[in-house]
Motif scaffolding. Structure first.
Motif, mmCIF file in Angstrom:
data_model
loop_
_atom_site.group_PDB
_atom_site.id
_atom_site.type_symbol
_atom_site.label_atom_id
_atom_site.label_comp_id
_atom_site.label_asym_id
_atom_site.label_seq_id
_atom_site.Cartn_x
_atom_site.Cartn_y
_atom_site.Cartn_z
ATOM 1 N N TRP A 95 34.588 12.934 50.909
ATOM 2 C CA TRP A 95 34.837 11.351 50.548
ATOM 3 C C TRP A 95 34.019 10.605 51.189
ATOM 4 C CZ3 TRP A 95 37.569 11.176 46.630
ATOM 5 C CH2 TRP A 95 38.653 11.625 46.349
ATOM 6 N N MET A 100 30.614 11.147 49.384
ATOM 7 C CA MET A 100 30.601 10.463 48.247
ATOM 8 C C MET A 100 30.634 8.567 48.642
ATOM 9 S SD MET A 100 33.460 10.341 45.288
ATOM 10 C CE MET A 100 34.706 9.269 45.951
ATOM 11 N N LEU A 101 31.228 8.198 49.355
ATOM 12 C CA LEU A 101 31.133 6.760 49.839
ATOM 13 C C LEU A 101 29.898 6.314 50.048
ATOM 14 C CD1 LEU A 101 34.729 6.130 51.579
ATOM 15 C CD2 LEU A 101 33.977 5.500 49.225
ATOM 16 N N LEU A 140 27.309 6.862 46.992
ATOM 17 C CA LEU A 140 27.469 5.848 45.987
ATOM 18 C C LEU A 140 27.297 4.568 46.390
ATOM 19 C CD1 LEU A 140 30.600 7.191 44.237
ATOM 20 C CD2 LEU A 140 28.300 7.131 43.334
ATOM 21 N N TRP A 152 29.501 12.213 41.070
ATOM 22 C CA TRP A 152 29.804 11.390 39.923
ATOM 23 C C TRP A 152 31.300 11.964 39.391
ATOM 24 C CZ3 TRP A 152 25.142 9.499 41.075
ATOM 25 C CH2 TRP A 152 25.017 7.976 40.981
ATOM 26 N N ASP A 202 33.290 13.956 40.940
ATOM 27 C CA ASP A 202 34.380 13.329 42.079
ATOM 28 C C ASP A 202 34.816 12.228 41.709
ATOM 29 O OD1 ASP A 202 34.627 15.734 43.656
ATOM 30 O OD2 ASP A 202 33.619 15.042 45.315
ATOM 31 N N LEU A 203 34.330 11.083 41.521
ATOM 32 C CA LEU A 203 34.463 9.882 41.101
ATOM 33 C C LEU A 203 35.309 9.794 39.945
ATOM 34 C CD1 LEU A 203 34.243 6.936 41.887
ATOM 35 C CD2 LEU A 203 32.031 6.592 40.542
ATOM 36 N N VAL A 247 38.774 11.074 40.424
ATOM 37 C CA VAL A 247 39.695 10.049 40.969
ATOM 38 C C VAL A 247 40.337 9.226 40.172
ATOM 39 C CG1 VAL A 247 39.543 7.989 42.706
ATOM 40 C CG2 VAL A 247 38.274 10.053 43.382
ATOM 41 N N ILE A 262 32.127 2.767 34.655
ATOM 42 C CA ILE A 262 31.213 3.318 35.689
ATOM 43 C C ILE A 262 29.873 3.937 35.091
ATOM 44 C CG2 ILE A 262 31.176 5.497 37.021
ATOM 45 C CD1 ILE A 262 34.164 5.547 37.344
ATOM 46 N N THR A 316 26.322 2.705 36.428
ATOM 47 C CA THR A 316 25.387 3.551 37.035
ATOM 48 C C THR A 316 23.896 2.973 36.129
ATOM 49 O OG1 THR A 316 27.100 5.360 37.205
ATOM 50 C CG2 THR A 316 24.632 5.938 37.056
#
Length: 522
Positions: A50, A53-54, A57, A135, A137-138, A141, A179, A183
């Motif tokens: 996490w 990823m944060l 991104l 991405w 993972d995103l 979510v 998204i 991107t």
């Protein structure tokens, strides 16, 4: 009379051969994808993912909006690839086209960094920081927020197309497309002033290439991150096939420690009562359920494994519930695993025997090896780290010492020289003075050598001298026509120096030029 006699089939020996490519045996060239529905994992590695990823991104989406004041003559965007002026801005660093070797140096550092990370901790790049992983993972979510966790998503996927299913699918794919557009939009902001470009993009006045780039990146992000997912890593990415050459027996990889997990059993107490060997694995498949690649880590090392360690989190949670030590699935080296496996199998002579690695109180015997962080600092890792560091230090030193003033001189080809009426000889040159500072500067131009010669710059008038002060515009090359006149009557090719200097910024550049004369031309 017919003398021909038919041969007896029994005289022909039958070859035991199977027509493997017969129509009945042929498999389709393309096998339909079996969807993977990874369950949400919880644990220290999931929390680390996490965070990564944060951060990644956040850097990607927010970097174009960071401002950096470079004065009135340069853009104030901190990170900018300015194609119009062919320059790259990174905070206080400005890279010109002729300084592309810095980019080459960064690529070499990236390569050695990847070798370093892979040799030390396996495919950590793939599991944590690869754009495809981040991405996906995103997108997961979003998928979990709309459709629920694993069981709910599987049930929805297998169910009929009801209004609720259509609504959820449309909402999910719409957010995925948003998204994707974000991107692509973030990418184009690195190539122009972000606030200005976003206004022109929304109003429809942006260049066509901007819309094409956003559309292409939106489509690829949506397809690769939302639809293909693990197939990209398995079939499209070359890295799984390259990494084998970079791993050694002391590289950390996600490992199922079957020396303590086998024999696995769902009914451990019953098996123990019958005197059967029982390992720690209860065959719950928790590691399989959370794997985004859809593999079973208990099958051993596999190309598809991206070492994201979510199976470690899942297994550790099960071990906690059972009151057993963590680490049934863990980061381990192949040498450590082989040593422990040798203990459990009597050097490979017998199946895994849990009693060989356990004391009566359940603790591990002294010979069992556990991870020691010192194994990371071995010669191979130190070599990669040293090379990586030296390249980085060399680039930093060169950046701090580089001059911001350059001079290029081109001698006139036709004519090579001009013979004046009073006997002096004149040569013509085109000078390009490159001011690489985003501010106007007073530059002194002078000649050294060729005693008695003077120069004249038509842009500055008819005066002749051995030095002039010129105005250099910021961040551009100032072109000057310079005539050098020699009155000594030399008949050979003389060499002299053009020098440009800015004493205020301690910048200086020289160029060795040739002075042609009639005697030298013969």
């Amino acid at each position: 009379m017919n003398l021909y006699t038919a041969p007896d089939p029994k005289d022909v020996r039958r070859i035991d051969a199977e027509p493997v490519n017969a129509r009945k045996n042929r498999e389709p060239l393309y096998a339909a994808r079996k969807k993977v529905f990874p369950k949400r994992a919880e644990g220290r590695f999931r929390r680390f993912k996490w965070i990564v990823m944060l951060i990644t991104l956040g850097i990607y989406y927010l970097s174009p909006w960071i401002r950096w004041d470079r004065g009135p003559y340069a853009p104030d965007q901190a990170i900018l690839i300015d194609l119009s002026t062919r320059r790259f801005f990174f905070f206080f660093i400005e890279i010109w086209p002729q300084e592309f070797y810095y980019v080459a140096g960064l690529l070499v550092m990236a390569g050695f960094g990847l070798f370093l990370v892979t040799s030390a901790v396996g495919r950590a790049w793939c599991g944590y920081a690869c754009p495809q992983t981040v991405w996906v993972d995103l997108f997961l979510v979003v998928e979990r927020a709309i459709e629920g966790d694993r069981n709910a998503r599987m049930k929805l996927d297998a169910g009929a197309w009801t209004f609720e299913k259509i609504r959820k699918r449309l909402l999910k794919h719409a957010i995925w497309l948003i998204i994707g557009v974000a991107t692509g939009g973030a990418w184009i902001f690195y190539f122009a002033d972000a606030p200005t470009l976003v206004v022109s993009f929304v109003t429809g006045s942006a260049p066509a290439v901007a819309y094409a780039t956003v559309a292409t990146l939106a489509a690829t992000t949506y397809v690769l991150g939302g639809l293909m997912r693990e197939q990209v890593c398995t079939y499209m990415c070359p890295w799984p096939r390259i990494q084998g050459a970079m791993l050694d027996e002391n590289s950390l990889v996600v490992t199922y420690n079957d020396w303590r997990g086998e024999q696995r059993s769902r009914h451990a107490k019953k098996a123990q009562a019958l005197g059967q060997p029982v390992g720690d694995c209860v065959d719950c498949n928790a590691c399989v359920a959370v794997c985004p690649m859809g593999i079973d880590i208990r099958d051993g090392q596999q190309m598809e494994c991206i070492t994201c360690a979510l199976c470690i989190d899942a297994c550790d949670g099960v071990m906690d519930k059972l009151g057993k030590p963590r680490g049934l699935i863990a980061y381990a080296t192949l040498s450590e695993y082989a040593g422990n496996m040798s203990i459990a199998t009597d050097g490979g002579m017998k199946p895994v025997q849990p009693a060989k690695v356990r004391n009566p109180d359940g603790s591990f015997v002294d010979g069992v090896r556990h991870f020691d962080w010192r194994i990371i600092f071995r010669p191979r890792i130190l070599f990669y780290a040293t090379v990586w560091s030296l390249i980085g230090i060399a680039m930093v030193v060169h950046l701090s010492m580089r001059g911001r003033l350059e001079l290029n001189v081109v001698h006139d080809r036709n004519p090579q020289y001009v013979l004046e009426s009073e006997g002096s000889i004149r040569n013509g040159y085109t000078l390009r003075v490159l001011n690489m500072v985003p501010a106007p500067r007073k530059i002194e131009l002078k000649i050294s050598g060729l005693e008695g010669a003077t120069m004249r710059i038509p842009e500055l008038g008819k005066a002749e001298a051995r030095s002039f002060t010129i105005d250099a515009a910021p961040d551009v090359a100032t072109t000057l026509k310079v005539f050098v006149t020699n009155r000594t009557g030399a008949d050979v090719i003389d060499e002299f120096l053009f020098t440009v200097e800015d004493s205020e910024h301690a910048d200086r550049a020289t160029y060795r030029a040739a002075f042609n004369s009639p005697g030298a031309a013969r």
